[in-house]
Scaffold this motif. Sequence first.
Motif, PDB file in Angstrom:
ATOM      1  N   VAL A   1      -0.201  14.845   7.090  1.00 24.46           N
ATOM      2  CA  VAL A   1       1.198  14.689   6.734  1.00 24.46           C
ATOM      3  C   VAL A   1       2.070  14.350   7.945  1.00 24.46           C
ATOM      4  N   VAL A   2       1.565  14.579   9.137  1.00 34.21           N
ATOM      5  CA  VAL A   2       2.338  14.249  10.343  1.00 34.21           C
ATOM      6  C   VAL A   2       2.310  12.755  10.642  1.00 34.21           C
ATOM      7  N   LYS A   3       1.470  11.995   9.946  1.00 35.28           N
ATOM      8  CA  LYS A   3       1.386  10.546  10.155  1.00 35.28           C
ATOM      9  C   LYS A   3       2.418   9.866   9.254  1.00 35.28           C
ATOM     10  N   THR A   4       3.456   9.362   9.864  1.00 35.53           N
ATOM     11  CA  THR A   4       4.629   8.875   9.132  1.00 35.53           C
ATOM     12  C   THR A   4       4.306   7.809   8.099  1.00 35.53           C
ATOM     13  N   HIS A   5       3.465   6.845   8.457  1.00 35.57           N
ATOM     14  CA  HIS A   5       3.193   5.721   7.559  1.00 35.57           C
ATOM     15  C   HIS A   5       1.729   5.666   7.142  1.00 35.57           C
ATOM     16  N   HIS A   6       1.131   6.812   6.967  1.00 37.70           N
ATOM     17  CA  HIS A   6      -0.237   6.916   6.461  1.00 37.70           C
ATOM     18  C   HIS A   6      -0.300   6.354   5.043  1.00 37.70           C
ATOM     19  N   ARG A   7      -1.373   5.659   4.734  1.00 39.35           N
ATOM     20  CA  ARG A   7      -1.543   5.102   3.385  1.00 39.35           C
ATOM     21  C   ARG A   7      -2.444   5.996   2.539  1.00 39.35           C
ATOM     22  N   ALA A   8      -2.238   5.951   1.226  1.00 40.05           N
ATOM     23  CA  ALA A   8      -3.047   6.752   0.308  1.00 40.05           C
ATOM     24  C   ALA A   8      -4.526   6.455   0.528  1.00 40.05           C
ATOM     25  N   SER A   9      -5.330   7.507   0.650  1.00 37.98           N
ATOM     26  CA  SER A   9      -6.748   7.358   0.964  1.00 37.98           C
ATOM     27  C   SER A   9      -7.590   8.067  -0.092  1.00 37.98           C
ATOM     28  N   THR A  10      -8.860   8.245   0.221  1.00 36.77           N
ATOM     29  CA  THR A  10      -9.747   8.975  -0.679  1.00 36.77           C
ATOM     30  C   THR A  10      -9.675  10.483  -0.458  1.00 36.77           C
ATOM     31  N   ARG A  11      -8.824  10.911   0.441  1.00 31.81           N
ATOM     32  CA  ARG A  11      -8.711  12.348   0.726  1.00 31.81           C
ATOM     33  C   ARG A  11      -8.331  13.124  -0.535  1.00 31.81           C
ATOM     34  N   VAL A  12      -8.994  14.263  -0.755  1.00 29.25           N
ATOM     35  CA  VAL A  12      -8.724  15.126  -1.908  1.00 29.25           C
ATOM     36  C   VAL A  12      -7.753  16.222  -1.495  1.00 29.25           C
ATOM     37  N   MET A  13      -6.643  16.314  -2.208  1.00 27.01           N
ATOM     38  CA  MET A  13      -5.611  17.299  -1.896  1.00 27.01           C
ATOM     39  C   MET A  13      -6.024  18.698  -2.363  1.00 27.01           C
ATOM     40  N   LYS A  14      -5.466  19.703  -1.696  1.00 25.61           N
ATOM     41  CA  LYS A  14      -5.811  21.091  -2.008  1.00 25.61           C
ATOM     42  C   LYS A  14      -4.548  21.940  -2.168  1.00 25.61           C
ATOM     43  N   ARG A  15      -4.714  23.040  -2.880  1.00 28.96           N
ATOM     44  CA  ARG A  15      -3.608  23.973  -3.076  1.00 28.96           C
ATOM     45  C   ARG A  15      -3.112  24.496  -1.728  1.00 28.96           C
ATOM     46  N   GLY A  16      -1.795  24.605  -1.594  1.00 29.84           N
ATOM     47  CA  GLY A  16      -1.192  25.100  -0.375  1.00 29.84           C
ATOM     48  C   GLY A  16      -0.869  24.026   0.643  1.00 29.84           C
ATOM     49  N   GLU A  17      -1.257  22.783   0.346  1.00 29.23           N
ATOM     50  CA  GLU A  17      -1.033  21.701   1.297  1.00 29.23           C
ATOM     51  C   GLU A  17       0.293  20.993   1.051  1.00 29.23           C
ATOM     52  N   PRO A  18       0.891  20.455   2.116  1.00 26.69           N
ATOM     53  CA  PRO A  18       2.060  19.594   1.951  1.00 26.69           C
ATOM     54  C   PRO A  18       1.622  18.187   1.552  1.00 26.69           C
ATOM     55  N   VAL A  19       2.505  17.479   0.874  1.00 27.30           N
ATOM     56  CA  VAL A  19       2.260  16.095   0.458  1.00 27.30           C
ATOM     57  C   VAL A  19       3.536  15.292   0.681  1.00 27.30           C
ATOM     58  N   PHE A  20       3.405  14.104   1.215  1.00 22.81           N
ATOM     59  CA  PHE A  20       4.547  13.232   1.448  1.00 22.81           C
ATOM     60  C   PHE A  20       4.369  11.933   0.672  1.00 22.81           C
ATOM     61  N   LEU A  21       5.411  11.527  -0.061  1.00 25.71           N
ATOM     62  CA  LEU A  21       5.416  10.262  -0.793  1.00 25.71           C
ATOM     63  C   LEU A  21       6.596   9.418  -0.335  1.00 25.71           C
TER      64      LEU A  21
ATOM     65  N   LEU B   1       0.837  -1.193   0.000  1.00 27.43           N
ATOM     66  CA  LEU B   1       0.000   0.000   0.000  1.00 27.43           C
ATOM     67  C   LEU B   1       0.875   1.247   0.000  1.00 27.43           C
ATOM     68  N   GLN B   2       0.598   2.164  -0.906  1.00 31.75           N
ATOM     69  CA  GLN B   2       1.381   3.386  -1.053  1.00 31.75           C
ATOM     70  C   GLN B   2       1.411   4.180   0.253  1.00 31.75           C
ATOM     71  N   ILE B   3       2.607   4.439   0.754  1.00 31.79           N
ATOM     72  CA  ILE B   3       2.766   5.344   1.894  1.00 31.79           C
ATOM     73  C   ILE B   3       2.670   6.764   1.364  1.00 31.79           C
ATOM     74  N   MET B   4       1.676   7.492   1.863  1.00 30.90           N
ATOM     75  CA  MET B   4       1.406   8.840   1.350  1.00 30.90           C
ATOM     76  C   MET B   4       0.545   9.591   2.351  1.00 30.90           C
ATOM     77  N   ALA B   5       0.798  10.872   2.488  1.00 31.95           N
ATOM     78  CA  ALA B   5      -0.034  11.705   3.356  1.00 31.95           C
ATOM     79  C   ALA B   5      -0.072  13.121   2.801  1.00 31.95           C
ATOM     80  N   SER B   6      -1.167  13.823   3.076  1.00 33.67           N
ATOM     81  CA  SER B   6      -1.302  15.204   2.608  1.00 33.67           C
ATOM     82  C   SER B   6      -2.061  16.017   3.641  1.00 33.67           C
ATOM     83  N   GLY B   7      -1.934  17.341   3.525  1.00 37.94           N
ATOM     84  CA  GLY B   7      -2.659  18.227   4.437  1.00 37.94           C
ATOM     85  C   GLY B   7      -2.307  17.967   5.886  1.00 37.94           C
ATOM     86  N   ASP B   8      -3.310  17.972   6.748  1.00 36.63           N
ATOM     87  CA  ASP B   8      -3.090  17.746   8.177  1.00 36.63           C
ATOM     88  C   ASP B   8      -2.586  16.343   8.478  1.00 36.63           C
TER      89      ASP B   8
END
Length: 380
Positions: free
Chosen positions: A217-237, A208-215
């Motif tokens: 992003v502080v979750k180190t091993h968060h998996r890609a979800s249905t969350r929709v990213m927005k302008r101005g947000e951080p993203v981690f891959l 499962l893709q390790i990925m986090a965005s927005g709030d």
Amino acid sequence: MFAERLSHFQTGLAQAGIDVALITDDDNVYYLTGYYDYLHIDFGRPTILVVPKDDQALLITPEIDLNAAKQAARVGRIAPWNDGMGDEWRAELPGAVANAGKIAIEPGHMLPPVRAYVDDLLDADKIASATPILNDMRMIKSPDELQLAQHAGQVATAMMDAGRAAIGDGVAEFEVALATAQAGTRKAAALLAAHYDHGDMSPMTHFLQIMASGDEVVKTHHRASTRVMKRGEPVFLCFCGMTNFHRFKLGFDRSFWIGDAPADQVAVYQVAVASQKAALDALRPGVTAETVHAAYAEVIQNAGYAYPFRCGRATGFSFLEAPQLVTGDTTIIQPGMVLAVDGSVSVPTYRAQVGDSFIITDTGWEPLTHHPKSVEEVII
């Protein structure tokens, strides 16, 4: 290759005064024999490699996987076992250890039901560990393994490029994961076709893709979800679980922003990048693993942030190998090692991490993964 590894392992057993080893870690079974049963213990079916110090190896594996074992395993004998028939996988073990004075296992990797049986079968003073011997063998990669590492780096880079291209305002995280998986699979397939004669090796990326965005992003091993990213947000891959080419693993991750990068987050990110640079400045043959971690940690702490987790780890046919770049690991860095090296800083509202994998050379290191790190270049 596999016969040579088994012979080398048997020499190590003899030198350590060990008569026979019971190998249960799936990566080590593959490393020594070329056989990988994919499901391993996930469905309750153990595979056990029995390696005497001075005789042919025996592979105990489920009968359902016998055809694959016959094709791949470089062993003297295969003993298939079937669900509910007789003593199943236990049947061969008493005979395999009957005349042995010292038996080595993998304490950290032996499956609980197998360990329970072995403990009942053997006196505690007969049991030793095979892990140090295998760690030493796997630490320095062969030329063939270094080629796998270089190709794994190409797969990882293709995934990162595709992930970056898919990130955007209004895009769901899972869409990025789909893009990275497709890019990694296509690159792996091309490399397999061009360089390897092994049609049984799958190019498919998995994990499962390790990925986090927005709030998140502080979750180190968060998996890609249905969350929709927005302008101005951080993203981690992160591709530390997905980079798995021809069973060779690497570490690789980046932090991004969509459109704009808040100044407070940029300041944290720059320390993360600087901490990785400090580690790489210290990384070379002849230094200890903990020295590299110390250089990385000093940058982070001097900037006023908390003492960090390990700077990195060795990789290969397992996600975690020896040595680790962490306090207390005094292993001397040597040419031929493959190491994942991170820079990272975490604060309550943001987390930045950059990580790459490297081959240790005679004079320093050679990068395996490639993606920009400057602030300007990680703003999408």
